[in-house]
Design an enzyme around this catalytic site. Structure first.
Site, mmCIF file in Angstrom:
data_model
loop_
_atom_site.group_PDB
_atom_site.id
_atom_site.type_symbol
_atom_site.label_atom_id
_atom_site.label_comp_id
_atom_site.label_asym_id
_atom_site.label_seq_id
_atom_site.Cartn_x
_atom_site.Cartn_y
_atom_site.Cartn_z
ATOM 1 N N LYS A 1 0.882 -1.168 0.000
ATOM 2 C CA LYS A 1 0.000 0.000 0.000
ATOM 3 C C LYS A 1 0.917 1.214 0.000
ATOM 4 O O LYS A 1 1.642 1.459 0.953
ATOM 5 C CB LYS A 1 -0.882 -0.019 1.258
ATOM 6 C CG LYS A 1 -2.213 0.700 1.111
ATOM 7 C CD LYS A 1 -2.117 2.193 0.917
ATOM 8 C CE LYS A 1 -1.929 2.943 2.208
ATOM 9 N NZ LYS A 1 -1.641 4.377 1.982
ATOM 10 N N GLU B 1 8.937 0.238 11.474
ATOM 11 C CA GLU B 1 10.007 1.246 11.411
ATOM 12 C C GLU B 1 9.340 2.591 11.622
ATOM 13 O O GLU B 1 8.639 3.076 10.736
ATOM 14 C CB GLU B 1 10.691 1.212 10.047
ATOM 15 C CG GLU B 1 11.425 -0.059 9.737
ATOM 16 C CD GLU B 1 12.629 -0.286 10.627
ATOM 17 O OE1 GLU B 1 13.122 0.675 11.258
ATOM 18 O OE2 GLU B 1 13.064 -1.433 10.706
ATOM 19 N N CYS C 1 13.631 9.806 9.217
ATOM 20 C CA CYS C 1 13.464 9.341 10.595
ATOM 21 C C CYS C 1 14.804 9.295 11.329
ATOM 22 O O CYS C 1 14.831 9.250 12.550
ATOM 23 C CB CYS C 1 12.763 7.989 10.618
ATOM 24 S SG CYS C 1 13.364 6.869 9.370
ATOM 25 N N GLU D 1 9.098 14.516 16.949
ATOM 26 C CA GLU D 1 9.664 14.387 15.608
ATOM 27 C C GLU D 1 9.041 15.452 14.705
ATOM 28 O O GLU D 1 7.836 15.444 14.469
ATOM 29 C CB GLU D 1 9.381 12.989 15.036
ATOM 30 C CG GLU D 1 9.986 12.816 13.666
ATOM 31 C CD GLU D 1 9.846 11.409 13.112
ATOM 32 O OE1 GLU D 1 8.712 10.905 13.058
ATOM 33 O OE2 GLU D 1 10.865 10.817 12.732
HETATM 34 P P1 NAI Z 1 1.544 7.962 8.494
HETATM 35 O O1 NAI Z 1 2.144 7.079 9.523
HETATM 36 O O2 NAI Z 1 0.151 8.432 8.678
HETATM 37 O O3 NAI Z 1 1.595 7.229 7.056
HETATM 38 C C1 NAI Z 1 2.459 6.162 6.716
HETATM 39 C C2 NAI Z 1 1.675 5.132 5.903
HETATM 40 O O4 NAI Z 1 0.676 4.547 6.732
HETATM 41 C C3 NAI Z 1 0.935 5.706 4.699
HETATM 42 O O5 NAI Z 1 0.995 4.781 3.637
HETATM 43 C C4 NAI Z 1 -0.477 5.830 5.212
HETATM 44 O O6 NAI Z 1 -1.455 5.799 4.195
HETATM 45 C C5 NAI Z 1 -0.586 4.593 6.085
HETATM 46 N N1 NAI Z 1 -1.646 4.650 7.095
HETATM 47 C C6 NAI Z 1 -2.154 5.736 7.724
HETATM 48 N N2 NAI Z 1 -3.124 5.371 8.589
HETATM 49 C C7 NAI Z 1 -3.241 4.017 8.514
HETATM 50 C C8 NAI Z 1 -4.055 3.047 9.163
HETATM 51 N N3 NAI Z 1 -4.971 3.393 10.060
HETATM 52 N N4 NAI Z 1 -3.883 1.746 8.865
HETATM 53 C C9 NAI Z 1 -2.957 1.367 7.949
HETATM 54 N N5 NAI Z 1 -2.173 2.238 7.292
HETATM 55 C C10 NAI Z 1 -2.295 3.556 7.570
HETATM 56 O O7 NAI Z 1 2.524 9.191 8.289
HETATM 57 P P2 NAI Z 1 2.187 10.647 7.696
HETATM 58 O O8 NAI Z 1 0.804 11.074 8.101
HETATM 59 O O9 NAI Z 1 2.501 10.617 6.268
HETATM 60 O O10 NAI Z 1 3.263 11.553 8.444
HETATM 61 C C11 NAI Z 1 3.055 11.963 9.795
HETATM 62 C C12 NAI Z 1 4.355 11.914 10.572
HETATM 63 O O11 NAI Z 1 4.820 10.576 10.646
HETATM 64 C C13 NAI Z 1 5.526 12.676 9.951
HETATM 65 O O12 NAI Z 1 5.486 14.023 10.276
HETATM 66 C C14 NAI Z 1 6.696 11.968 10.567
HETATM 67 O O13 NAI Z 1 6.931 12.489 11.847
HETATM 68 C C15 NAI Z 1 6.237 10.526 10.683
HETATM 69 N N6 NAI Z 1 6.746 9.701 9.562
HETATM 70 C C16 NAI Z 1 7.803 8.866 9.784
HETATM 71 C C17 NAI Z 1 8.343 8.139 8.739
HETATM 72 C C18 NAI Z 1 9.500 7.234 8.933
HETATM 73 O O14 NAI Z 1 10.281 7.060 8.016
HETATM 74 N N7 NAI Z 1 9.647 6.568 10.052
HETATM 75 C C19 NAI Z 1 7.817 8.247 7.375
HETATM 76 C C20 NAI Z 1 6.661 9.103 7.266
HETATM 77 C C21 NAI Z 1 6.173 9.803 8.325
#
Ligand code: NAI
Ligand code: MG
Length: 503
Positions: A194, A268, A303, A405
């Site tokens: 996804k 992660e 991250c 973060e």
């Molecule tokens: P997010 O954690 O909401 O999104 C990451 C993935 O999870 C996307 O594909 C999203 O569609 C999916 N997702 C969201 N809600 C879900 C659910 N209930 N069930 C299954 N999948 C779901 O991250 P977002 O909103 O893009 O960014 C928010 C914050 O997260 C950023 O500001 C950052 O701090 C952190 N982040 C950390 C990352 C890392 O590399 N560890 C990468 C992206 C964001």
């Protein structure tokens, strides 16, 4: 919807806009492009200009079911294929990715705003590297022989888990996806990915390219939103493993569903990684290292970004000045321009979030936030999501800017006098992903390496994730490891015990 769906070019292209239109409106299921069952799509924007570049298929539970069913059917034959042959096919995919590096780099720059020279091309090459690495490990899926009784042969063999659901973010989407799909596939699983709603195009192109080599149904891709498309993937009964990269908040939700299903999950999550600089460091190398560590070229959207920098007091002022001067000299501009060092923030939502942190820092009594690097002058970029990198000093350690973060180009720098106190400060975080220590004193460096609460500690360098180096955090930064042989064996396979009584 935009026209010309799924007429993607056979050969690598340099026309990223035409390619993004051609990729519009499609999932990739069972070896072919298909639109969402509902017919719904959502817009994908170029964050450097605000222009719409594509429409992505908006997946829901029906699309998830179609993809998982295809993956489950394909998995039987895929798992029976000799593992070296599976590896060879994955390695062959690496070759195809290498031939498309320039195309993929341009496409990811278009949809994420990441600078072509400093970020996007590097990411595309790393994808090929990861596929090559895992492709060579097909014969390493070994079990053990276990001493049990004289006339009983007791062995373990490793078997794939089945269908793996992979949920990926937008910051380094193709690299983070490669860390999941390559080991999952070589281990004999099939995959449903996804993609992140902000960056669905480049990973879809990769899926299509790999679909020319892998049997239909081995690698499927859905685009869509988290609750509507990600959640049903996690809860689907035929998905036997979830691997997720993203926020700690969503990681917890995913983990709860996986717990209900009693399936393994790898997470992660975020980070707030400390960089500790001693006065005896190689000054110039360390200042340059802070630029790389903070991932300024990626607008800090990493991250592992060194978003807390602790500098020993005798060199504190000189260090902050030298860092600011170096960041000032970086060119922020059109991500597709070779001259650009720093591209954009991914989305309006992230832009506003980062800006709120900066405003809060600037309004904090006693704190100074120095904005570096000039905004791009090009009028075509005036709607672009550019934020000047900010270097903060004078913040309290309990400030939100220091504890949360930010995922933007914001770093907080602190002076320190005492090694023990700085170690405590570095560990004073809910996260524990990465850390770096900069000193010429090996005894001090190793003491810190052992006592820092982090999954990855680097001394006098701070590289991004690499194939063959175990990667993954402690505390709220995650669960499980990626990028190594062990990650494949431990997280994408289970061990079966077989006993033969030949008495
Ligand atoms: P997010 O954690 O909401 O999104 C990451 C993935 O999870 C996307 O594909 C999203 O569609 C999916 N997702 C969201 N809600 C879900 C659910 N209930 N069930 C299954 N999948 C779901 O991250 P977002 O909103 O893009 O960014 C928010 C914050 O997260 C950023 O500001 C950052 O701090 C952190 N982040 C950390 C990352 C890392 O590399 N560890 C990468 C992206 C964001
Ligand atoms: Mg989110």
């Amino acid at each position: 919807m935009l026209d010309r769906p799924h007429q993607t070019p056979e050969a690598p292209t340099r026309d990223e806009r035409a390619l993004s239109r051609a990729l519009s409106g499609q999932h990739f299921i069972g070896g072919r492009f298909v639109p969402a069952r509902s017919g719904k799509t959502f817009a994908v924007h170029n964050p450097a200009t605000g222009e719409k570049v594509a429409e992505a298929a908006e997946g829901d539970a029906a699309d998830v079911d179609a993809a998982v069913t295809n993956a489950a059917t394909a998995q039987k034959a895929w798992a029976r294929m000799p593992s070296r042959k599976r590896g060879a096919l994955v390695a062959q995919c690496a070759g195809l990715i290498r031939a498309h590096v320039e195309e993929l780099a341009r496409l990811i720059a278009l949809e994420t705003g990441k600078a072509l020279r400093t970020e996007s091309r590097v990411e595309a090459n790393t994808v090929a590297d990861i596929l090559e690495f895992y492709g060579g490990l097909g014969s390493e899926l070994k079990g053990e022989s276990v001493p049990f009784a004289p006339d009983v042969l007791s062995v373990t063999v490793r078997e794939p888990l089945g269908v793996v659901g992979a949920i990926i973010p937008w910051n380094v989407p193709m690299l983070l996806m490669a860390l999941k799909i390559a080991p999952a596939l070589v281990a004999g699983n099939t995959v449903v990915v996804k993609s992140a709603e902000e960056a669905p195009l480049t990973v879809l192109r990769i899926c299509e390219l790999m679909g020319r080599i892998l049997p239909a149904g081995c690698f499927n891709m859905l685009s869509g939103f988290g609750p509507e498309c990600g959640a049903p993937l996690v809860s689907h009964p035929k998905v036997r493993k979830i691997t997720f990269t993203g926020s700690a908040e969503v990681g917890r939700i995913v983990s709860k569903t996986a717990a209900d299903k009693l399936i393994p999950v790898t997470l992660e999550l975020g980070g707030k990684s400390p960089m500790i600089v001693f006065a005896d460091c190689d000054f110039a190398k360390t200042v340059a290292g802070a630029i790389t560590s903070m991932r300024f070229t990626r607008q800090g959207q990493s991250c592992t970004a060194a978003s807390r920098i602790y500098v020993e007091r005798p060199i504190f002022d000189a260090f902050v000045a030298a860092l600011a001067e170096k960041v000032d000299a970086m060119v922020m501009g059109d991500p597709l321009d070779e001259k650009t060092d720093i591209g954009t923030i991914i989305s309006r939502e992230q832009f506003d979030k980062v800006q709120r942190y900066i405003d809060e820092g600037l309004a904090t009594a006693g704190a100074t936030g120095r904005a570096c690097s000039a905004m791009p002058a090009d009028p075509a970029l005036k709607k672009g999501l550019f934020i000047c990198p900010h270097i903060f000093t004078g913040l309290g350690h309990d400030s939100r800017l220091v504890q949360e973060e930010i995922f933007g180009p914001v770093t907080c720098v602190f002076p320190f006098d005492d090694a023990e106190a700085v170690l405590q400060a570095a560990n004073d975080s809910e996260y524990g992903l990465a850390a770096s220590v900069w000193t010429n004193n090996l005894r001090v460096a190793m003491a810190f390496a052992h006592r820092l609460e982090a999954g990855l500690v680097q001394i006098n360098q701070n590289l991004v994730v690499q194939a063959n180096l175990s990667y993954g955090g402690v505390k709220s930064s995650g669960l499980g490891k990626e990028a190594s042989l062990e990650a494949m064996l431990e997280h994408f396979m289970h061990k079966k015990t077989i006993m033969v009584n030949y008495q």
